[in-house]
Design an enzyme around this catalytic site. Structure first.
Site, PDB file in Angstrom:
ATOM      1  N   ASP A 226       0.862  -1.195   0.000  1.00 47.37           N
ATOM      2  CA  ASP A 226       0.000   0.000   0.000  1.00 47.37           C
ATOM      3  C   ASP A 226       0.897   1.244   0.000  1.00 47.37           C
ATOM      4  O   ASP A 226       2.008   1.181  -0.514  1.00 47.37           O
ATOM      5  CB  ASP A 226      -0.964  -0.053   1.197  1.00 47.37           C
ATOM      6  N   HIS A 249       2.042   2.000  -3.184  1.00 47.48           N
ATOM      7  CA  HIS A 249       1.072   2.947  -3.739  1.00 47.48           C
ATOM      8  C   HIS A 249       1.604   4.381  -3.728  1.00 47.48           C
ATOM      9  O   HIS A 249       0.840   5.321  -3.822  1.00 47.48           O
ATOM     10  CB  HIS A 249      -0.254   2.867  -2.984  1.00 47.48           C
TER      11      HIS A 249
END
Ligand SMILES: *[C@@H]1O[C@H](CO)[C@@H](O)[C@H](O)[C@H]1NC(C)=O
Ligand SMILES: *[C@@H]1O[C@H](CO)[C@@H](O)[C@H](O)[C@H]1NC(C)=O
Ligand SMILES: *[C@@H]1O[C@H](CO)[C@@H](O)[C@H](O)[C@H]1NC(C)=O
Ligand SMILES: *[C@@H]1O[C@H](CO)[C@@H](O)[C@H](O)[C@H]1NC(C)=O
Length: 398
Positions: A226, A249
């Site tokens: 993430d 991310h």
């Protein structure tokens, strides 16, 4: 031997300057092995750490050290290192490996039923955690229960209300959820970390920051499932320098304003970072229906390699209602170069009612990694673009 000792004593007595140099070696050190830990990677060693911490934290000498020695592996249950401590600085020297239990059923939660964190440091001023050791959250079984709503996955390492925190050199792997979170910590310096979790592991953020100010995070490598770093509500004066992120991310401001919340961040500076194979690069995300602001945010000297959304402001992150929005203003993206794997090199997707203002893009050159055309899309963004590839239609050009 005796002679040597006498010589040494005389030396120390007659030479205050040498004495000062020897001082670091005589600061008190509390080794978990002296409190009954064995470090065989099998036993539950929680009690030994609790006892060693008690002595470390109550030591009245300057700079007591909790020592977790090299070459040993310690299994720990959820554990709180609680302050305040008597000394103005407290060291934790982590050279060995600490590991969470390897099955969800094997986790023993404290009586207060607080299940949000595995290792937690709370209200400790001048905490310095350093060494070449590893913190292993054994997250795999937790990732499997991700979609189960009863499965509250813990943060591996949490800091709450720690002033002047230093965290340096450690490797953090496989957290059940985010690896490190800071809450209400002012004046933190985090450096030389390596954070590793598989690309597909859910919500395994590298570092999450909230309600904190004057934070520096630098020279670290983060490979996660993430956000490498997420800067959340109540954060200001956050400096992020020299982060290699990917997979992951990207580095995100937000998300802000969930469920209509009033959340703000400002003075965020991200410089000299590389995003390799990330789903986003430099990102600001806010929920529809929120209040507050994200302002004075700069991303500078960024290299993107096959990133999916290299530059993105997304104000429609998970729609809630559309009456309010978090205000995004004074955002600069400067010297951002490299490749995008999708067509959306730049997306400025702002709220219709209040728009994003003073958005500055300068020296952008993002091309396709697969030989396609890339473009910039924008909705309701106001500002200026100087030397941008691709061309950004909604901003005025210099
Ligand atoms: C050290 O701290 C403890 C509480 O954490 C306190 O009870 C004790 O009096 C302190 N000792 C000194 C010498 O300050
Ligand atoms: C940029 O970051 C890298 C780590 O990704 C570091 O090695 C390098 O020294 C940094 N350069 C500058 C000018 O800060
Ligand atoms: C980017 O990631 C790819 C795939 O993991 C890797 O092969 C490549 O060496 C990385 N690039 C850099 C500059 O580190
Ligand atoms: C933009 O980047 C491409 C690919 O790296 C390069 O060929 C081109 O010369 C760059 N353009 C400018 C204006 O720097």
């Amino acid at each position: 031997m005796k002679f040597l000792f006498v010589v040494l004593v005389i030396f120390v007595v007659v030479s205050p300057c040498i004495c000062a140099r020897l001082l670091p070696y005589i600061i008190p050190s509390f080794n978990v092995l002296d409190y009954g830990a064995v470090g065989n990677g099998k036993n539950d060693e929680t009690q030994a750490f609790v006892d060693a911490w008690k002595d470390t934290c109550s030591a009245i000498h300057d700079s007591p050290t909790l020592l977790i020695p090299k070459g040993k592996t310690f299994i720990l249950q959820p554990l709180w290192f609680q302050g305040p401590c008597n000394s103005t600085t407290v060291y934790v020297k982590l050279e060995g490996t600490i590991k969470a239990p390897n099955k969800i059923e094997a986790w023993k939660w404290p009586n207060n039923n607080e299940k949000e964190t595995w290792i937690r440091f709370s209200e400790i001023n001048g905490l310095i955690i350093y060494g070449s050791g590893q913190i292993d959250g054994q997250g795999a079984p937790w990732w499997d229960c991700y979609s189960n709503t009863n499965c509250d996955r813990p943060t591996a390492l949490h800091f709450h209300a720690c002033e002047n925190l230093i965290l340096r050199g450690l490797t953090h792997i496989n957290s059940p959820r985010n690896h490190i979170s800071l809450n209400a910590c002012h004046g933190s310096h985090i450096s030389k970390l390596h954070i590793i979790a598989p690309n597909e592991s859910p919500n395994t953020d590298g570092i999450d920051i909230a309600e904190s100010s004057n934070v520096i995070i630098e020279n670290s490598k983060m490979e996660t499932g993430d956000d490498c770093i997420a800067i959340n509500h109540g954060s200001s004066s956050i400096n992020i320098i020299g982060i290699f992120c990917g997979p992951g991310h990207g580095i995100s401001v937000g998300s802000l304003g969930r469920n209509g919340a009033d959340e703000s961040v400002e003075n965020i500076y991200v410089r000299n970072c590389t995003f390799n194979g990330t789903t986003n690069g430099a990102r600001i995300k806010t929920w529809m229906g929120g209040h507050g602001y994200a302002r004075k945010v700069t991303f500078e000297d960024i290299i993107v390699i096959e990133a999916y959304n290299p530059v993105i402001i997304d104000q429609e992150y998970n729609p809630y209602d559309s009456v309010h929005a978090v205000k995004v203003s004074d955002v600069t993206f400067r010297n951002i170069r490299g490749t995008s794997i999708s067509k959306h090199a730049i997306q400025l997707n702002c709220d219709e009612a209040i728009s994003c203002t003073n958005i500055i893009l300068e020296g952008i050159n993002i091309t396709s990694s697969i030989g396609e055309e890339v473009h910039a899309s924008c909705k309701n963004a106001k500002g200026m673009c100087t030397s941008c590839i691709p061309y950004v239609p909604c901003l005025s050009q210099e």
